[in-house]
Each structure stands twice: as structure tokens, then as C-alpha cells.
Motif scaffolding. Structure first.
Motif, mmCIF file in Angstrom:
data_model
loop_
_atom_site.group_PDB
_atom_site.id
_atom_site.type_symbol
_atom_site.label_atom_id
_atom_site.label_comp_id
_atom_site.label_asym_id
_atom_site.label_seq_id
_atom_site.Cartn_x
_atom_site.Cartn_y
_atom_site.Cartn_z
ATOM 1 N N PRO A 20 -3.193 -7.065 1.845
ATOM 2 C CA PRO A 20 -1.411 -7.486 1.671
ATOM 3 C C PRO A 20 -0.638 -6.375 1.569
ATOM 4 N N GLY A 21 0.534 -6.389 1.920
ATOM 5 C CA GLY A 21 1.607 -6.260 2.263
ATOM 6 C C GLY A 21 1.709 -4.417 2.534
ATOM 7 N N PRO A 22 0.947 -4.165 3.851
ATOM 8 C CA PRO A 22 -0.119 -3.204 4.288
ATOM 9 C C PRO A 22 1.485 -2.401 5.151
ATOM 10 N N VAL A 23 2.453 -2.485 5.271
ATOM 11 C CA VAL A 23 3.146 -2.129 6.101
ATOM 12 C C VAL A 23 4.321 -0.907 5.801
ATOM 13 N N MET A 24 4.498 -1.292 4.758
ATOM 14 C CA MET A 24 4.867 0.574 3.907
ATOM 15 C C MET A 24 4.136 1.790 3.936
ATOM 16 N N MET A 25 2.554 1.354 3.964
ATOM 17 C CA MET A 25 1.239 2.065 3.228
ATOM 18 C C MET A 25 1.229 3.011 4.206
ATOM 19 N N ALA A 26 1.563 2.027 6.128
ATOM 20 C CA ALA A 26 1.140 2.905 7.163
ATOM 21 C C ALA A 26 2.247 3.902 7.285
ATOM 22 N N MET A 27 3.527 3.211 6.948
ATOM 23 C CA MET A 27 3.835 3.949 7.274
ATOM 24 C C MET A 27 4.227 5.694 6.662
ATOM 25 N N GLN A 28 3.994 5.627 5.681
ATOM 26 C CA GLN A 28 3.235 6.552 4.236
ATOM 27 C C GLN A 28 2.515 6.908 5.075
ATOM 28 N N VAL A 51 4.782 -7.515 13.260
ATOM 29 C CA VAL A 51 6.169 -7.604 13.088
ATOM 30 C C VAL A 51 7.065 -7.256 13.721
ATOM 31 N N PRO A 52 8.696 -7.780 13.512
ATOM 32 C CA PRO A 52 9.594 -6.872 14.264
ATOM 33 C C PRO A 52 9.718 -5.752 13.811
ATOM 34 N N LEU A 53 9.818 -4.461 15.499
ATOM 35 C CA LEU A 53 10.238 -3.114 15.392
ATOM 36 C C LEU A 53 11.364 -3.118 13.968
ATOM 37 N N ALA A 54 12.505 -4.736 14.522
ATOM 38 C CA ALA A 54 13.191 -3.926 13.155
ATOM 39 C C ALA A 54 12.630 -4.280 11.955
ATOM 40 N N THR A 55 12.152 -4.409 11.576
ATOM 41 C CA THR A 55 11.607 -4.706 10.042
ATOM 42 C C THR A 55 10.880 -3.324 9.618
ATOM 43 N N VAL A 56 10.284 -2.950 10.613
ATOM 44 C CA VAL A 56 9.830 -1.096 10.375
ATOM 45 C C VAL A 56 10.454 0.011 10.522
ATOM 46 N N TYR A 57 11.675 -0.451 10.925
ATOM 47 C CA TYR A 57 12.781 0.263 11.464
ATOM 48 C C TYR A 57 13.583 0.612 9.929
ATOM 49 N N GLY A 58 13.633 -0.794 9.444
ATOM 50 C CA GLY A 58 14.190 -0.866 8.587
ATOM 51 C C GLY A 58 13.885 -0.712 7.259
ATOM 52 N N ILE A 59 12.612 -0.614 7.589
ATOM 53 C CA ILE A 59 12.142 -0.203 5.883
ATOM 54 C C ILE A 59 12.109 1.348 6.165
ATOM 55 N N GLU B 301 -4.860 -1.418 -8.323
ATOM 56 C CA GLU B 301 -4.278 -0.166 -7.207
ATOM 57 C C GLU B 301 -2.708 0.452 -7.354
ATOM 58 N N LEU B 302 -2.613 1.380 -7.002
ATOM 59 C CA LEU B 302 -1.359 2.080 -7.379
ATOM 60 C C LEU B 302 -0.718 1.710 -5.562
ATOM 61 N N ARG B 303 0.965 1.346 -5.989
ATOM 62 C CA ARG B 303 1.443 1.412 -4.400
ATOM 63 C C ARG B 303 2.649 2.974 -5.273
ATOM 64 N N LEU B 304 2.661 3.926 -4.135
ATOM 65 C CA LEU B 304 4.085 4.296 -3.796
ATOM 66 C C LEU B 304 4.948 3.873 -4.000
ATOM 67 N N GLY B 305 5.822 4.959 -3.533
ATOM 68 C CA GLY B 305 7.164 4.557 -3.637
ATOM 69 C C GLY B 305 7.295 5.167 -2.721
ATOM 70 N N SER B 320 8.749 -3.882 -2.681
ATOM 71 C CA SER B 320 9.309 -2.505 -2.200
ATOM 72 C C SER B 320 6.997 -2.799 -2.176
ATOM 73 N N SER B 321 6.593 -3.423 -3.245
ATOM 74 C CA SER B 321 5.219 -2.903 -3.568
ATOM 75 C C SER B 321 4.885 -4.230 -2.587
ATOM 76 N N GLU B 322 5.126 -5.459 -2.100
ATOM 77 C CA GLU B 322 4.840 -5.801 -0.668
ATOM 78 C C GLU B 322 5.058 -5.036 0.670
ATOM 79 N N GLY B 323 5.957 -3.531 0.324
ATOM 80 C CA GLY B 323 6.356 -3.364 1.466
ATOM 81 C C GLY B 323 6.824 -3.537 2.353
ATOM 82 N N LYS B 324 8.252 -4.067 1.850
ATOM 83 C CA LYS B 324 9.152 -4.228 2.150
ATOM 84 C C LYS B 324 10.392 -3.235 1.941
ATOM 85 N N ARG B 325 11.572 -3.846 2.178
ATOM 86 C CA ARG B 325 12.422 -3.248 2.742
ATOM 87 C C ARG B 325 13.040 -3.225 0.737
ATOM 88 N N GLY B 326 13.156 -2.708 -0.629
ATOM 89 C CA GLY B 326 13.023 -2.471 -2.021
ATOM 90 C C GLY B 326 14.513 -2.879 -2.124
#
Ligand SMILES: Cc1cc2nc3c(=O)[nH]c(=O)nc-3n(C[C@H](O)[C@H](O)[C@H](O)COP(=O)(O)O)c2cc1C
Ligand code: FES
Lengths: 155, 622
Positions: A20-28, A51-59, B301-305, B320-326
């Protein structure tokens, strides 16, 4: 080289499919593999997770650790956390800036040095602290800037 | 997968070896005759403590010494004297150890039996006797509850944690207490959140427990964004299982089967130790579908900032833990009702969790016997800035700032005068020297316009300019503002511009009043805690150091820090015309020939201070 990285990253994406909520992990992970986030990679992440590119770029632009440009070979990061600041790290980063001719956050035109200001890295006992490609230098002074630069300029 | 009986066998087996790790302990049969503890915290690791550890291992192996145990532990606290090596049961405390010193310690001390004097942290009592380490100024006022295992056990070895009554608190909670009894025990202890706001922990557990829904989460806030603070990091590095066990207890109490630890990406060692600990806990069947075989499930589980201060704010952390803008969310709904992925979520800070196992094992009354009326227990502080002893300390609530600064911290170096201490980081305020006898607890700090915060305590001396410090913090918050609400995004920016005017000597006394007004406006109208607290450093410095602000308005920076207000001058009496300053000036602002008095061109001078630091005669001053 890139082909191999693309393949490696493909496996990463695969492994995050059900998280769940993988986008930021993928970016890292992407930044670990590529060193920064080229626009093609951002597109690939957006496509993969729908997801839109804008979301990824926004993060990417929200968090200070994501890089959108290729970093220099030698990354100098001066801590501007409070403990380091009150002990004079402001003067240290200024001196690097003068010597390298770049502002913090930028890379020298020859692509060799990137100068960065970081937040507390948790070595406050050694303040002021800086890292060069991850190697920590503690209790630095403006004089040690010359020594450090000499070491890497000759390397 | 281990049974409760097998876990107990491990505890019994390891206990002897662990009991030896205190000064003057007697060595039990079959246990190692000495323990060498090398600090593996971030500070000491960057001072090469890993190499020191390896050197001990290889040298002892080469010399066929097999009855000495060498381990890497978490932080001992005295970071500014690192790398640190401690030998038990002698209790020899070595500081500033270098990899090449290891051979001497091995030969002279471990084999020869005579500690290496030149490396010992030596403090003598009135009779000239060497003090035991626990009696030294740095340690004697401390009390270790949360940090009880830091600097004692090997954090990457679950067996050592078990031997320190590890996972017994979870066992006790689940097998002898109801969910409500656990919550009541925490309430009764008086524990308040250590992440900054000081909210009563038991109440938060109750809210999450009472929230409707089955899918609940337990989250741990390990974002530790306050720059210059490293309490949470040290606990995670030194005793990761204590946090895991506490989250399991919380999971049981509120009815959650899943936990998330949100860690800053700047803490690679803490992340690594957590990963190791989670893996080991799984292997032992401590985490998983049937935790400790007691019938409850708990997964972690771990989530990294990725470097954003605002993510320490609980609702931003959820995003942020959900992978979005914080970006923070509007509250209510509070996370206890609608948190991670929309489910009821309990969020506590690392150090808050660090107290839980001890409360369950020793009881609420034991815990509440330490501290003040409304602030129970201990608090961990990261001491930084202008102090002799910089590092990590744990003190009973209610200890005065004077004890921390003068006794534990050893005062300001070079005999400089203590000016102020900042607690609460960019959301907090300063405590001036005149209030040095203030007891450190939630309410006393609030009353003087500062706050407990998460535990960063930075000391400033006479060389620090308070306006500059306020500007430093505000620059930080302006940089970290997520931009979602206007008072924070624009208000703080304007405030920073006004401060900048002050540091340049361009502000008037009226501007100071306007600044104050703007501060209150921002505080009252911002969406989240970041904006609501951002003006605090300005307000508190205005309150206690208004004279410094006024001096700036009159064109002077009393501490000589604000560049626009200082100028460098050559003293013709002292200058010998050696030309060193002129050769070192990066912008060629200094002229003068050999054996002639030099002079600085103020138009060219960038006030970098290189000349003053290079002058052999001290002829250049501000
Ligand atoms: C801007 C901002 C930053 C914060 N940073 C942190 C942090 O780094 N660590 C933390 O534990 N709490 C932080 N908090 C507090 C959390 O919002 C929350 O109160 C805390 O995690 C609750 O845990 P506790 O009750 O155990 O203290 C921050 C709050 C704000 C407004
Ligand atoms: S403030 Fe620089 S390492 Fe902490």
C-alpha cells in the motif's frame, strides 16, 4: 550500464506491486539505483502505479532528499543543524562556496563537486560536521576546508 | 519459532554475562572474564569505532585470548569525547580512542591487567582518588530508564535484549492484564508524550482503543526533525527491541495488528539496527501471526522519510507513510479516529515507547515516583552547542537547567559566559542565563515561553548573537513550510524579511513592535503545529534579549556575528607588516607592503574573518 539499472529497477517495481502507498518507496529505490530521478524514471513510476506524473513530480520536489539533476562525483555536505550552526558551520559552507564558486545545492560546471547543506545528521557531538561522499569529518574549522579541498583536488 | 520456555532459557543463559557489565561485578563461572564495549552510535562510528572494534577482535584472536567478549553497543552519551571504549568489570572508561591505541589496551590492560592511564576519562575526588565512572559529573545526576540498555547490550543480538527482561513486559501484559488494564496502567503512570506536545499517553491509547473499526494501526514517530537532537536515533540504535516490544504492547492494548515505524532517511544506522531487530524477532516468533505463542498477531514495517521537517507532525507523517507529499491534514478527525489509510491509528514518539516496558514491568507507581507532580519519569536530552560535554543524557524531570549546563555539561568551553539555552528546537524558545534555575518539566518551560520539545538542548555563549539564532530557526521553518496555508507560507517569510532587516541594522524600534504583532498573527492562524510554533524563537528572544534587537537597530551587533554590522580593523600598534593577512585574503581587500602597517579596504572586504584568524600578532579585530 543504464540497461542493467532499468532491469534492476523493473524488479523493484515488481516487488512493490502489492504494497500500500508504494510511490515514494519506488522513488527512493530509484534514486539509490540511478543516483537521481531522471524524468524518464519518474514517468515509468507514474505509469506503473497508474498515477499522474504530476503526483510523482510533486513528491520529488516536496522532499529535500530527492534529486532531479545528476549530482557531481564528489558530494560535499555541510551540516547546518543547530548544534553545528552555533559552532560555526555557516562560515564553513560559505568558504566552500567561495572556493568552488557555487552556491549550496549546486554542482560545479565540470561536474566534479556538489555542495550541499544538510540537516542534522546526528553527529552533533562532533559539531561542526561535514561529509564528503558519506565520509564524516568532525570538528571542522574554516582552515580544515583547505585541507579537505586539497585532498580531493589531488585525488 | 521459540516457545516461552526456550526464551526463558536464553535469558538465563545470557544473564550472567550481562550482569558482569557493570563496575566491580564478580565474574560468574563460565562467563567471559572481561567485556570490551565499543560505542557503535553514529558519532563514534564516524570516529572509526568500527575499525576499533575490528582491531580488538583480530588482536585478541591473534593472541589466542578467548575469554574476553568484544561487542558494539549503542551510545554511552559522552559523544564529544568519542570514540568511547569501556572495559568491564573494571569499569575503565576510555575516551578519544584511536584504532592504533587498541594494541596498547590489549597488551597492557586486557592481558597485563593495568589500564592505560593516558586514555582514561579521569576525574578525581577531593582526596585525589579516581572517581568511579558513575560518580563523575557527567553521569552522577543522570537516571537511565529509557536508555537502560544503551551502552550495555549489543543491539544487534536479540539474546542480550532478552536477558535484560526483554519481551517479558509483553508476556505479562497479554497473559495477565486485560486491554483496559494495560491502558489504565499507562494512564496511572502519568506518562506524557515525549515528541513535543506532552499529551497524556494513556488517554491517546484510550481514544484509539475506543475508536470503532477493527483494522487499526500503531505508528512510531521516528522522524526526529529538530536539528541538533538525536535522542530517538540513539535509542533506536542502542535498543531497538525496546521500541518494538512497546509497540506490540500498544497493539495489544488498542487492538491493532499492524505497526509502522516512520524513520528519517538521515539515520542509516538506526534503520539497519531496526531491520536486524525485526528480522530476529520474526525468527523467534516474537513478531508474526501468533506473537510469542500468546494468540495475538503483530506485524511491523518500516517507512523511510526523505528529508522534510513537517513530516514529524503526526498528520503529515501519515500522508508521507502513505507515500504522498507530507502535507498536514486538518484535525479533527484525529489520527486515533482516522489515521493511516483512513484507519484508527495510535501515534507515539520513539522515546514515549521507550518507557512502556518499564512501566508494565515495574508498575505505574514506580514510574511516577520519579519526576515532578505533572511531569513524571525522566527525559532524554541531546546536549549540544557550547558545552564541554556534548552528548546524550537522561535526567529525572524537574532537574534544573543549571545542573544540566554546569554539572553534566561541564559549562561553556574556554571560560566563556553562558548566555542562553534553546529547547524545543525551531518550535521552542530560549531560556536566558537569568532563569538557569528553572526546573526542566513541561509546565515550567511553557511558563517561561519555551517548551520541552522532543529533547534538543542547545547551549549558546556570549559569542552567539540571539537575533542571528532567531533568524537561523526562522530560515529553517520558512524552508520547511509545506506551503499549504497562507499564514505560515507568507507570514513567516515576511517575518524573516523583517528579521533580516534587523541583522543588517536597517530596522527601527517600531519594526520590532510590528514583528511581534505578526508573530501572534501567524501563531493564531496557521493550520498545523509547524506554523503555530514557528514564531516562538523570535518571540522568546524578543522577550529576553530585546536589548540585543535594539542594539541592532542602532547599528551594533553586540556579539559581533551579524556581518553587515561588523568591520575588521588593523591595529597599527600591533601590526608587524608580515603580509600574511594580505596573502590569505580571498578577495584582495588588504594592502600594505613588507614591514609596513596594513590596511583593509572596507568596500572590498567580505568579512570572512580569515585575516583575523591568520594574524600571528592578533592585530586584526572586529
Ligand atoms: C512541525 C512539527 C514537527 C514535529 N516533529 C516531531 C518529531 O520529529 N518527532 C516526534 O516524535 N514528534 C514530532 N512532532 C509531534 C507529533 O505531531 C506528535 O505530537 C507526536 O508524534 C505524538 O507522539 P507523543 O504523544 O508520543 O509525543 C512534531 C510536531 C510538529 C507540529
Ligand atoms: S547539528 Fe550537525 S550533526 Fe547535528
Amino acid at each position: 550500464m543504464t540497461e542493467e539499472k532499468d532491469k534492476q529497477f523493473g524488479e523493484v517495481l515488481e516487488s512493490l506491486k502489492d504494497v500500500p502507498g508504494p510511490v515514494m518507496m519506488a522513488m527512493q529505490k530509484a534514486q539509490e539505483i540511478y543516483g537521481y530521478l531522471p524524468i524518464e524514471v519518474q514517468l515509468r513510476i507514474a505509469d506503473y502505479f497508474g498515477v499522474p506524473l504530476a503526483t510523482v513530480y510533486g513528491i520529488a520536489t516536496f522532499y529535500s532528499q530527492f534529486r532531479l539533476e545528476q549530482p557531481g562525483q564528489i558530494k560535499i555536505a555541510v551540516c547546518l543543524g543547530t548544534a553545528c550552526y552555533v559552532k560555526g558551520s555557516g562560515g564553513v559552507i560559505e568558504k566552500f562556496g567561495r572556493m568552488l564558486g557555487v552556491e549550496p545545492g549546486h554542482t560545479t560546471p565540470d561536474g566534479r563537486f556538489t555542495l550541499e547543506a544538510t540537516r542534522c545528521i546526528g553527529c552533533c557531538g562532533l559539531a561542526p560536521v561535514l561529509t564528503v561522499n558519506g565520509e564524516v569529518y568532525g570538528k571542522v574549522t574554516e582552515d580544515s576546508v583547505d585541507e579537505i579541498m586539497a585532498k580531493y583536488n589531488n585525488a | 519459532m521459540k516457545t516461552l520456555k526456550e526464551l526463558q532459557e536464553i535469558r538465563d543463559r545470557e544473564k550472567g554475562g550481562l550482569d558482569e557489565r557493570c563496575e566491580g561485578a564478580t565474574v560468574t563461572e563460565g562467563a567471559p572474564r572481561a567485556h570490551v564495549l565499543v560505542c557503535g552510535g553514529t558519532g563514534c562510528t564516524s570516529g572509526n569505532s568500527k575499525i576499533i572494534y575490528d582491531n580488538f577482535k583480530t588482536l585478541l584472536a591473534e593472541k589466542n585470548v578467548t575469554d574476553i567478549n568484544v561487542i558494539m553497543t549503542g551510545c554511552f552519551g559522552l559523544c564529544s569525547k568519542g570514540p568511547i571504549v569501556v572495559v568491564y568489570p573494571d569499569g575503565s572508561f576510555y575516551t578519544h580512542v584511536k584504532p592504533e591505541d587498541v594494541a596498547e589496551i590489549v597488551d597492557a590492560h586486557l592481558i597485563g591487567g593495568a589500564p592505560v592511564e593516558r586514555l582514561l576519562h579521569a576525574e578525581k575526588d577531593a582526596d585525589g582518588q579516581m572517581k568511579s565512572i558513575n560518580d563523575t559529573d557527567f553521569y552522577k545526576s543522570q537516571r537511565r530508564v529509557v536508555l537502560r540498555n544503551c551502552g550495555v547490550i549489543d543491539p544487534e543480538n536479540i539474546d542480550e535484549y532478552l536477558a535484560r527482561d526483554g519481551y517479558k513486559a509483553y508476556e505479562k501484559a497479554v497473559s495477565t492484564m486485560t486491554q483496559q488494564q494495560v491502558i489504565d496502567e499507562i494512564k496511572k503512570s502519568g506518562l506524557r508524550g515525549r515528541g513535543g506536545a506532552g499529551f497524556p499517553t494513556g488517554m491517546k491509547w484510550q481514544f484509539t482503543h475506543d475508536a470503532p473499526g477493527t483494522d487499526k494501526y500503531v505508528a512510531c514517530n521516528a522522524d526526529e526533525g529538530d536539528p541538533g537532537a538525536f535522542m530517538d536515533r540513539s535509542l533506536l540504535e542502542g535498543d531497538p527491541h525496546a521500541v518494538i516490544e512497546a509497540m506490540m504492547i500498544a497493539g495489544y492494548a488498542v487492538g491493532a495488528e499492524r505497526g509502522v515505524i516512520y524513520v528519517r532517511a538521515e539515520y542509516p544506522i538506526a534503520v539497519h539496527r531496526l531491520e536486524v531487530a525485526i528480522k530476529q524477532a520474526h525468527e523467534y516468533g516474537i513478531l508474526g501471526d501468533n506473537a510469542l505463542g500468546l494468540g495475538h498477531k503483530f506485524e511491523l514495517e518500516l517507512r523511510l522519510g526523505a528529508g522534510a521537517f513537517v513530516c514529524g507532525e503526526e498528520t503529515a507523517l501519515l500522508n508521507s507513510s502513505e507515500g504522498k507529499r507530507g502535507e498536514p491534514r486538518q484535525r479533527p478527525p484525529f489520527p486515533a479516529v482516522k489515521g493511516l489509510f483512513g484507519k484508527p491509528t495510535l501515534i507515539n514518539n520513539v522515546e514515549t515507547y521507550g518507557n512502556i516496558t518499564q512501566i508494565i514491568l515495574n508498575g505505574a507507581d514506580w514510574f511516577a515516583s520519579v519526576g515532578t507532580e505533572k511531569s513524571k519519569g525522566t527525559k532524554v536530552f541531546a546536549l549540544g552547542g557550547k558545552l564541554e560535554n556534548v552528548g546524550l543524557v537522561e535526567i529525572p524531570m524537574g532537574t534544573t537547567l543549571r545542573t544540566i549546563v554546569e554539572d553534566i555539561g561541564g559549562g561553556c568551553p574556554h571560560g566563556k559566559k553562558f548566555k542562553a539555552a534553546q529547547t524545543g528546537g525551531p518550535s521552542g524558545g530560549c531560556i536566558p542565563a537569568s532563569l538557569i534555575d528553572t526546573p526542566i518539566d513541561y509546565d515550567s518551560l511553557m511558563a517561561i515561553g519555551s517548551m520541552m520539545g522532543s529533547g534538543g538542548l542547545i547551549v549558546m555563549d556570549e559569542d552567539n548573537c540571539m537575533v542571528d539564532i532567531a533568524k537561523f530557526f526562522l530560515e529553517f521553518t520558512v524552508d520547511e513550510s509545506c506551503g499549504k496555508c497562507t499564514p505560515c507560507r507568507i507570514g513567516n517569510k515576511r517575518l524573516l524579511e523583517m528579521l533580516d532587516k534587523v541583522t543588517k541594522g536597517e530596522a527601527t524600534l517600531e519594526d520590532l513592535d510590528k514583528m511581534e504583532e505578526l508573530c501572534y498573527y501567524i501563531k493564531e492562524n496557521s493550520l498545523c503545529g509547524l506554523g503555530q510554533t514557528a514564531p516562538n524563537p523570535v518571540l522568546s528572544t524578543l522577550r529576553y534579549f530585546r536589548d540585543e534587537y535594539e542594539a541592532h537597530c542602532n547599528g551594533k551587533c553586540p556579539a559581533g556575528v551579524c556581518k553587515a554590522l561588523v568591520s575588521y580593523k588593523v591595529d597599527p600598534e600591533k601590526c608587524i607588516g608580515c603580509t600574511i593577512c594580505a596573502r590569505n585574503c580571498p578577495v584582495g581587500a588588504i594592502s600594505g607592503s613588507v614591514k609596513q602597517t596594513h590596511s583593509i579596504d572596507p568596500k572590498k572586504c567580505i568579512k570572512c574573518g580569515v585575516c583575523a584568524s591568520k594574524c600571528p600578532k592578533g592585530a586584526i579585530s572586529k
